[in-house]
Structure formats: C-alpha cells, structure tokens
Scaffold this active site. Structure first.
Site, PDB file in Angstrom:
ATOM      1  CG  HIS A   1       6.782 -13.515  41.584  1.00 47.25           C
ATOM      2  ND1 HIS A   1       6.005 -12.379  41.510  1.00 47.25           N
ATOM      3  CD2 HIS A   1       7.566 -13.371  42.686  1.00 47.25           C
ATOM      4  CE1 HIS A   1       6.292 -11.590  42.524  1.00 47.25           C
ATOM      5  NE2 HIS A   1       7.251 -12.172  43.264  1.00 47.25           N
TER       6      HIS A   1
ATOM      7  CB  SER B   1      -0.923  -0.001   1.229  1.00 48.15           C
ATOM      8  OG  SER B   1      -0.156  -0.003   2.425  1.00 48.15           O
TER       9      SER B   1
END
Length: 477
Positions: free
Chosen positions: A456, A157
């Site tokens: 964690h 495009s």
C-alpha cells in the site's frame, strides 16, 4: 559434425522461433535459426512481426503518444505548465525505430551468447528427410542448404487484406504502414476494432487525428468480458474515438491522396466516408508462403495453418510448428511458451503450455487485460460462479496517478472458490494480470488472493479488493 548439419533448425526468428532456438541450444543441441527480416540497410532484423512491425514498435508509439497527450491535457492538473507544445513526429518515429533496433541487436547477441548459428535469408524445405535429416534451403545473399533431424517452423503470420483492397502501405495500411505514417492524418479510418485497430487508432487520435473505427461485429470486443467491453467502449468514445459497430464494408477505393470507404451501417443505411489514411486490421493469416511444404509433404489444416497435435507435432516425424502459423491464439507470448515446450520435448522432457492461463492484453489507455473465462462463457456453459469487482476510483494509488478509470473483476467457482477468470480495464492492467495468471496456474481460490498482503499504496490492491468482493467484503468500497 560440419556447420551444415545441425541437430535442430528453426525457420523464423520471431518470439517463438528465437526462443525455441535458444532453449534448444541450452539443452545441448547444435542449433541453426533462419530468418529473412531485414532492416533498412539490408542487414538482419530478427524478432519477426512482433519486434519489427508489431508489439514492440506499437508500444513505443503508444508510450510516446501518451506522453504527448499528458503534456497537452493532464500536466496542468499536476502544476506543470507547458508552453508552446509541439509534435516532432520525425523524432517520435526515430525513437520507435531505435527501440526496434535495440531489440533486433539483442536477439543477435543472444544467438551468439547461446552458440546458435544464425542465417539471414528465407528458409524452406528442399525435399523429404534423408540420411542427414531434412534439407533446408536458405535463399539470402547466396543460396545454401543445411540439414537437421529436427525442424521447428515458426514463420508467423501476415496481415489479412480486404478483398479488392490490397495494402499499398501509403493509403491503405496494414500494421506495418500504420506504424510509419510520416504526418498525422486529419481523418483516419480504421477497419476492425480489435487489438491492432484500437491501439493504432489510439496512437493517432492522441497525436491529433480524427479517428473513425468501423467494426463488422454487432458487439464491441466480443472476446472480452461483456462488462469490461462496455466500460472500454464508454471510455474510448469519451476520449474521441468514433466507433461504429455492425458495419458492412461494401467497397474501398484509393484515390491519389485519400481513401473512400462505402459501407452499410447497423441500421441498413448506406454511408460513404473519405479518409486521408485507412488502417485495415481484420485479422491475420498464417505465413506458409514459400516454405516448400509440398516438397517435404507437410500438411495444412482446413484454415491454412500447419496441422499440429497438442504437442505441436506435425504429420512429419521430427518436424514441429509453433506460434501464429498453427492453431491457437496469435500472441507472442503463446509462441514463446510453445517454443520452449517444443525444445524440451525434443530433448525428451515434458514441455508445458496451458492455453487456459494465457493472458490477453490490449495496450490502449486504459489498458485491458484478462485471463481465463469471461462471464458470458461461464453462463453459456452453465457453470455456477461468483463475481466480485473493485473500481480503481477507490484505489489510492490510482488517484495519485490521476487515472481512476476502470476496475478489476474476479470470477470464481460458486462451490470451490477456484478462480475461473480475472478481467481488468484500467491503469497498468498488463502488469496486474500476471498475479492472476500465477494464481490460476496453481489453481488458487479467490480467498487465497484476498488473504495475501499487497503493498500500500499500489494498484495491485484493487486485485486483492476484487477477490474480497467475491465474498462481498471489500474494505475500501
């Protein structure tokens, strides 16, 4: 078979085209790929808009400008004192160009590795299909014609210009010019608060420009979940972006060294603004110029895209089209998935592209990423849903990073708990969204994510906690 006749010819070597060519070659076809992008020395620069003047160089500048802003504002909190901070914009742009070249060279290497024949030039249909397939004319250093039974059009495009204000890439800039400004403008205007406008506005604001963003729509980021859009608008405004919504641009006039924009604001007041540079990012148009479509009889749809069905087949047998030149989201990764799918369909396999699980990302700071339905879409459809969210303010890793802005939001079916959408505004959203894409592709429930162990401390714990929030049982908030 001579080197002029191929099983598959791909026109365009952007993300869709080069991936389609490689996958077709992996499947045993003889493949040629044609691309006209050139570097500053006139050599080949495959990768399309994404690699040359889009995704890749913009991320390079976003990273560099974020480092600059952190050095000037955030390092002190970490106990790092920077004296005499200065900007070497030339070096920053040089690094960006080097990143682009590395990607160009990488694609050429992949072509060689996979035995894809590359032609540098403009490819176009020279006529209808004959005994050896479709004739494709290549206009480059010389003009030659090759042929193939299967053709994949992947020409991408172009930036859409404002009527009466063509891009000169000096004062009125598309994404191309926005990535190559040689000096930080004192006043920068941006028309269009979409992905390109916000990313480029963020780059130049961090480097010192006074940035004003003018958006025609009455709401900010209308395609984004409303709660996320409101949070992003608040954060961008706090950073210093001046965002005006509901604007009607009346005229754009380029002078010798400035651009004057006359517009009407959302209250109907006529306003005039003068900028040193103006970036226009109001969307993109499919690139079908010079493709020789009429010679082959290839049809366009009412919006100017190449008309295709759900499998990317055109009206011509053996001719396919993918990426920005066809319907669907104008995203590099969407083009890649279509490229793989088409190559596999040519081989008689069942290529897979699921538009419902294509992730969207805006690489601002904080990043914005989402997949699936927004809350407003679910409301409009009358879908019964549950919502759960978790703020990065309550995430240990985000605190350690020093970036606690934003949140993760889950939307799940009220009855089945199937994940319908995930929306993130915050640090590393572009990476975190992949877990949601996988989950949705496999029809996972919010409970599935809530029950999975996440490392964690990690940002991904915010995803788990947002899934837990669907059932109102977050553990850290």
């Amino acid at each position: 078979m001579s080197n002029k006749n191929f099983d598959v010819v791909v026109i365009g070597a952007g993300p869709g085209g080069y991936i389609a060519a490689i996958r077709a070659a992996q499947l045993g076809f003889s493949v040629a790929c044609i691309d006209e992008w050139a570097n500053e020395k006139g050599g080949p620069a495959p990768g399309g808009t994404c690699t040359n003047v889009g995704c890749i160089p913009s991320k390079a500048l976003l990273q560099s400008s974020e480092h600059f802003e952190h050095a000037g504002h955030a390092f002190k909190e970490h106990g790092i004192d920077v004296a005499g901070l200065s900007l070497n914009l030339g070096q920053m742009l040089k690094r960006k160009n080097n990143v682009v070249k590395q990607n160009n060279d990488g694609i050429l290497y992949l072509f060689k590795k996979n035995k894809v024949t590359f032609f540098h030039g403009r490819g176009a249909f020279a006529g209808a299909a004959g005994a050896e397939g479709y004739p494709i004319e290549i206009t480059g250093p010389t003009i030659e014609t090759i042929s193939a039974k299967q053709v994949i059009v992947a020409t991408g495009s172009n930036a859409r210009a404002l009527p009466g204000a063509p891009f000169d890439e000096k004062l009125i800039l598309s994404n191309t010019g926005a990535l190559a400004i040689e000096a930080v403008p004192a006043k920068l205007g941006v028309i269009g608060a979409g992905v390109i406008g916000l990313e480029m506005g963020s780059v130049w604001r961090r480097l010192g420009a006074d940035v004003t963003v003018l958006e025609g729509l009455p709401q900010f980021l209308g395609a984004v979940d409303e709660q996320v859009a409101k949070e992003a608008h608040k954060l961008f405004t706090k950073q210093g972006l001046k965002i005006s919504l509901g604007v009607k641009v009346d005229s754009v006039t380029a002078g010798d060294n400035s651009v004057t924009v006359k517009y009407t604001d959302d209250k109907g007041t006529a306003t005039e603004a003068v900028f040193d540079k103006l970036i226009v990012s109001i969307g993109r148009t499919p690139n079908t110029i010079g493709l020789g479509l009429e010679k082959a009889g290839l049809q366009l749809d009412e919006r100017g895209f190449i008309a295709v069905d759900g499998d990317c087949k055109t009206n011509l047998p053996g001719v396919w089209a993918i990426g920005d030149v066809v319907r669907g989201p104008m995203l590099a990764h969407k083009a890649e998935e279509e490229g793989v799918a088409v190559a596999e369909r040519i081989a008689g396999q069942h290529g897979h592209t699921n538009f419902d699980t294509i992730p969207w990302v805006i690489y601002t700071s904080p990043e914005i990423a989402w997949v699936g339905k927004t809350e407003q879409q679910l409301k409009a459809a009358g879908t019964a849903y549950k919502s759960g969210s978790f703020p990065f303010l309550a995430n240990g890793r985000a605190r350690a990073l020093g970036d606690t802005s934003g949140f993760v939001k889950f939307l799940a079916d009220a009855t089945t708990d199937e994940i319908l959408g995930v929306h993130i505004v915050g640090p590393m959203a572009s990476e975190l969204i992949s877990e949601a894409v996988v989950a949705m592709e496999f029809k996972a429930s919010a409970e599935d994510i809530a029950r999975i162990c996440h490392a964690h401390p990690s940002l991904s714990e915010a995803t788990k906690e947002a899934a837990l929030a669907i059932d109102k049982r977050t553990l850290n908030f």
